[in-house]
Design a protein around this motif. Sequence first.
Motif, PDB file in Angstrom:
ATOM      1  N   GLY A  95      38.028  46.671  23.495  1.00  0.00           N
ATOM      2  CA  GLY A  95      39.411  47.097  23.651  1.00  0.00           C
ATOM      3  C   GLY A  95      40.350  45.918  23.840  1.00  0.00           C
ATOM      4  O   GLY A  95      39.925  44.828  24.236  1.00  0.00           O
ATOM      5  N   VAL A  96      41.612  46.137  23.551  1.00  0.00           N
ATOM      6  CA  VAL A  96      42.636  45.105  23.727  1.00  0.00           C
ATOM      7  C   VAL A  96      43.789  45.711  24.523  1.00  0.00           C
ATOM      8  O   VAL A  96      44.248  46.815  24.226  1.00  0.00           O
ATOM      9  N   THR A  97      44.244  44.992  25.541  1.00  0.00           N
ATOM     10  CA  THR A  97      45.455  45.384  26.262  1.00  0.00           C
ATOM     11  C   THR A  97      46.495  44.275  26.100  1.00  0.00           C
ATOM     12  O   THR A  97      46.156  43.096  26.006  1.00  0.00           O
ATOM     13  N   VAL A  98      47.762  44.679  26.071  1.00  0.00           N
ATOM     14  CA  VAL A  98      48.880  43.742  25.931  1.00  0.00           C
ATOM     15  C   VAL A  98      49.938  44.116  26.960  1.00  0.00           C
ATOM     16  O   VAL A  98      50.363  45.268  27.012  1.00  0.00           O
ATOM     17  N   ASN A  99      50.351  43.149  27.784  1.00  0.00           N
ATOM     18  CA  ASN A  99      51.351  43.407  28.823  1.00  0.00           C
ATOM     19  C   ASN A  99      52.352  42.252  28.888  1.00  0.00           C
ATOM     20  O   ASN A  99      51.965  41.088  28.739  1.00  0.00           O
ATOM     21  N   PRO A 100      53.641  42.567  29.123  1.00  0.00           N
ATOM     22  CA  PRO A 100      54.641  41.505  29.266  1.00  0.00           C
ATOM     23  C   PRO A 100      54.453  40.748  30.573  1.00  0.00           C
ATOM     24  O   PRO A 100      54.106  41.339  31.601  1.00  0.00           O
ATOM     25  N   VAL A 101      54.656  39.444  30.540  1.00  0.00           N
ATOM     26  CA  VAL A 101      54.602  38.605  31.737  1.00  0.00           C
ATOM     27  C   VAL A 101      55.738  37.592  31.665  1.00  0.00           C
ATOM     28  O   VAL A 101      56.345  37.396  30.616  1.00  0.00           O
ATOM     29  N   LYS A 102      55.979  36.923  32.784  1.00  0.00           N
ATOM     30  CA  LYS A 102      57.083  35.962  32.827  1.00  0.00           C
ATOM     31  C   LYS A 102      56.600  34.516  32.759  1.00  0.00           C
ATOM     32  O   LYS A 102      57.397  33.599  32.925  1.00  0.00           O
ATOM     33  N   VAL A 103      55.312  34.335  32.528  1.00  0.00           N
ATOM     34  CA  VAL A 103      54.780  32.981  32.409  1.00  0.00           C
ATOM     35  C   VAL A 103      54.537  32.650  30.946  1.00  0.00           C
ATOM     36  O   VAL A 103      54.367  33.546  30.114  1.00  0.00           O
ATOM     37  N   ALA A 104      54.509  31.368  30.629  1.00  0.00           N
ATOM     38  CA  ALA A 104      54.469  30.943  29.231  1.00  0.00           C
ATOM     39  C   ALA A 104      53.068  30.719  28.689  1.00  0.00           C
ATOM     40  O   ALA A 104      52.862  30.744  27.476  1.00  0.00           O
ATOM     41  N   SER A 105      52.085  30.490  29.576  1.00  0.00           N
ATOM     42  CA  SER A 105      50.747  30.178  29.087  1.00  0.00           C
ATOM     43  C   SER A 105      49.694  30.621  30.089  1.00  0.00           C
ATOM     44  O   SER A 105      49.985  30.807  31.272  1.00  0.00           O
ATOM     45  N   ILE A 106      48.468  30.774  29.615  1.00  0.00           N
ATOM     46  CA  ILE A 106      47.374  31.175  30.496  1.00  0.00           C
ATOM     47  C   ILE A 106      47.107  30.105  31.553  1.00  0.00           C
ATOM     48  O   ILE A 106      46.656  30.410  32.660  1.00  0.00           O
ATOM     49  N   GLN A 107      47.410  28.855  31.225  1.00  0.00           N
ATOM     50  CA  GLN A 107      47.198  27.776  32.194  1.00  0.00           C
ATOM     51  C   GLN A 107      48.043  27.975  33.451  1.00  0.00           C
ATOM     52  O   GLN A 107      47.678  27.476  34.517  1.00  0.00           O
ATOM     53  N   GLN A 108      49.151  28.713  33.329  1.00  0.00           N
ATOM     54  CA  GLN A 108      49.987  28.979  34.501  1.00  0.00           C
ATOM     55  C   GLN A 108      49.351  30.001  35.441  1.00  0.00           C
ATOM     56  O   GLN A 108      49.732  30.096  36.607  1.00  0.00           O
ATOM     57  N   PHE A 109      48.389  30.767  34.944  1.00  0.00           N
ATOM     58  CA  PHE A 109      47.572  31.610  35.818  1.00  0.00           C
ATOM     59  C   PHE A 109      46.607  30.745  36.614  1.00  0.00           C
ATOM     60  O   PHE A 109      46.273  31.029  37.751  1.00  0.00           O
ATOM     61  N   GLY A 110      46.113  29.706  35.950  1.00  0.00           N
ATOM     62  CA  GLY A 110      45.118  28.843  36.567  1.00  0.00           C
ATOM     63  C   GLY A 110      44.214  28.243  35.510  1.00  0.00           C
ATOM     64  O   GLY A 110      44.307  28.576  34.325  1.00  0.00           O
ATOM     65  N   GLU A 111      43.337  27.355  35.926  1.00  0.00           N
ATOM     66  CA  GLU A 111      42.366  26.770  35.013  1.00  0.00           C
ATOM     67  C   GLU A 111      41.274  27.791  34.709  1.00  0.00           C
ATOM     68  O   GLU A 111      41.189  28.852  35.336  1.00  0.00           O
ATOM     69  N   LEU A 112      40.410  27.457  33.758  1.00  0.00           N
ATOM     70  CA  LEU A 112      39.351  28.363  33.309  1.00  0.00           C
ATOM     71  C   LEU A 112      38.539  28.912  34.485  1.00  0.00           C
ATOM     72  O   LEU A 112      38.333  30.127  34.603  1.00  0.00           O
ATOM     73  N   GLY A 113      38.075  28.033  35.365  1.00  0.00           N
ATOM     74  CA  GLY A 113      37.260  28.458  36.492  1.00  0.00           C
ATOM     75  C   GLY A 113      38.023  29.309  37.492  1.00  0.00           C
ATOM     76  O   GLY A 113      37.483  30.272  38.047  1.00  0.00           O
ATOM     77  N   GLN A 114      39.294  28.981  37.720  1.00  0.00           N
ATOM     78  CA  GLN A 114      40.097  29.736  38.679  1.00  0.00           C
ATOM     79  C   GLN A 114      40.337  31.170  38.208  1.00  0.00           C
ATOM     80  O   GLN A 114      40.221  32.118  38.985  1.00  0.00           O
ATOM     81  N   VAL A 115      40.670  31.327  36.936  1.00  0.00           N
ATOM     82  CA  VAL A 115      40.896  32.663  36.389  1.00  0.00           C
ATOM     83  C   VAL A 115      39.582  33.450  36.395  1.00  0.00           C
ATOM     84  O   VAL A 115      39.560  34.650  36.712  1.00  0.00           O
ATOM     85  N   GLY A 116      38.475  32.788  36.084  1.00  0.00           N
ATOM     86  CA  GLY A 116      37.172  33.446  36.123  1.00  0.00           C
ATOM     87  C   GLY A 116      36.829  33.944  37.513  1.00  0.00           C
ATOM     88  O   GLY A 116      36.298  35.046  37.681  1.00  0.00           O
ATOM     89  N   ASN A 117      37.148  33.157  38.527  1.00  0.00           N
ATOM     90  CA  ASN A 117      36.886  33.563  39.907  1.00  0.00           C
ATOM     91  C   ASN A 117      37.703  34.804  40.277  1.00  0.00           C
ATOM     92  O   ASN A 117      37.206  35.705  40.964  1.00  0.00           O
ATOM     93  N   LYS A 118      38.957  34.860  39.832  1.00  0.00           N
ATOM     94  CA  LYS A 118      39.806  36.029  40.100  1.00  0.00           C
ATOM     95  C   LYS A 118      39.233  37.272  39.420  1.00  0.00           C
ATOM     96  O   LYS A 118      39.252  38.378  39.981  1.00  0.00           O
ATOM     97  N   LEU A 119      38.750  37.089  38.201  1.00  0.00           N
ATOM     98  CA  LEU A 119      38.168  38.187  37.448  1.00  0.00           C
ATOM     99  C   LEU A 119      36.958  38.763  38.170  1.00  0.00           C
ATOM    100  O   LEU A 119      36.841  39.980  38.375  1.00  0.00           O
ATOM    101  N   LEU A 120      36.037  37.899  38.589  1.00  0.00           N
ATOM    102  CA  LEU A 120      34.832  38.367  39.279  1.00  0.00           C
ATOM    103  C   LEU A 120      35.151  38.955  40.655  1.00  0.00           C
ATOM    104  O   LEU A 120      34.504  39.915  41.088  1.00  0.00           O
ATOM    105  N   GLU A 121      36.159  38.389  41.305  1.00  0.00           N
ATOM    106  CA  GLU A 121      36.550  38.912  42.614  1.00  0.00           C
ATOM    107  C   GLU A 121      37.097  40.335  42.472  1.00  0.00           C
ATOM    108  O   GLU A 121      36.844  41.205  43.325  1.00  0.00           O
ATOM    109  N   ALA A 122      37.834  40.593  41.392  1.00  0.00           N
ATOM    110  CA  ALA A 122      38.344  41.939  41.140  1.00  0.00           C
ATOM    111  C   ALA A 122      37.192  42.913  40.941  1.00  0.00           C
ATOM    112  O   ALA A 122      37.240  44.062  41.394  1.00  0.00           O
ATOM    113  N   GLU A 123      36.130  42.467  40.253  1.00  0.00           N
ATOM    114  CA  GLU A 123      34.951  43.315  40.064  1.00  0.00           C
ATOM    115  C   GLU A 123      34.263  43.595  41.399  1.00  0.00           C
ATOM    116  O   GLU A 123      33.872  44.722  41.688  1.00  0.00           O
TER     117      GLU A 123
END
Length: 210
Positions: A95-123
């Motif tokens: 599946g694919v989801t698309v949502n508007p955000v106010k940031v310009a790039s995924i790097q503004q969420f965090g680095e690869l490892g940081q975003v991965g940690n957030k993902l697993l923490e949500a699980e």
Amino acid sequence: MPRRALLILSSIALASSCQGVRSLARAEGSSSATDSAGHTDDAAAAPAAAATALAPYNNAKQRYTLMVPSTWDVKGKAGADVLFEDPSRRSTSVGVTVNPVKVASIQQFGELGQVGNKLLEAERKKESTLGVVLLGSSQRVGTSGATLYEYEYELDSTRGRKRILNTVTIFNSRLYILNASYKCDKEGCGEEAERRVGLLREVAATFDVM
């Protein structure tokens, strides 16, 4: 990180286990899909085909593209832009989801490892989760120049064991999330799972924004 963006990111994990899918007509307008193979839902199922042909699915309105098996059904799912489901193994989906955000790039969420940690923490925060293990992560640059983060993990829950693949990126102020899911047999994610998850990896690798 904006609170809305963090909430959307957390929804990646929730999307991997939500139920209540309803059938829809095949993709309309600018969206299209053609050609390929299927699997089977019981333990006594026939082996997966050695190779599965993939065909393009393009969404000009939301500006993304990927390759999918055309025999998979297009489904409706709350919060998803599109959901493809293997008709002979309903627990296998992309599946694919698309949502508007106010940031310009995924790097503004965090680095690869940081975003991965957030993902697993949500699980881990879900009541149904018994355990979750990250199996791998990587990043690549798409044709548009956007960076895409890729994750694969194994989820053990009260609903069974799954292999999950996620691809996450931001482009033109939109957060794109591809979620691919395979439910393993009761015995666990063995050799057969590896073959079938291999197809999901092929599909995920074709995902791009434009």
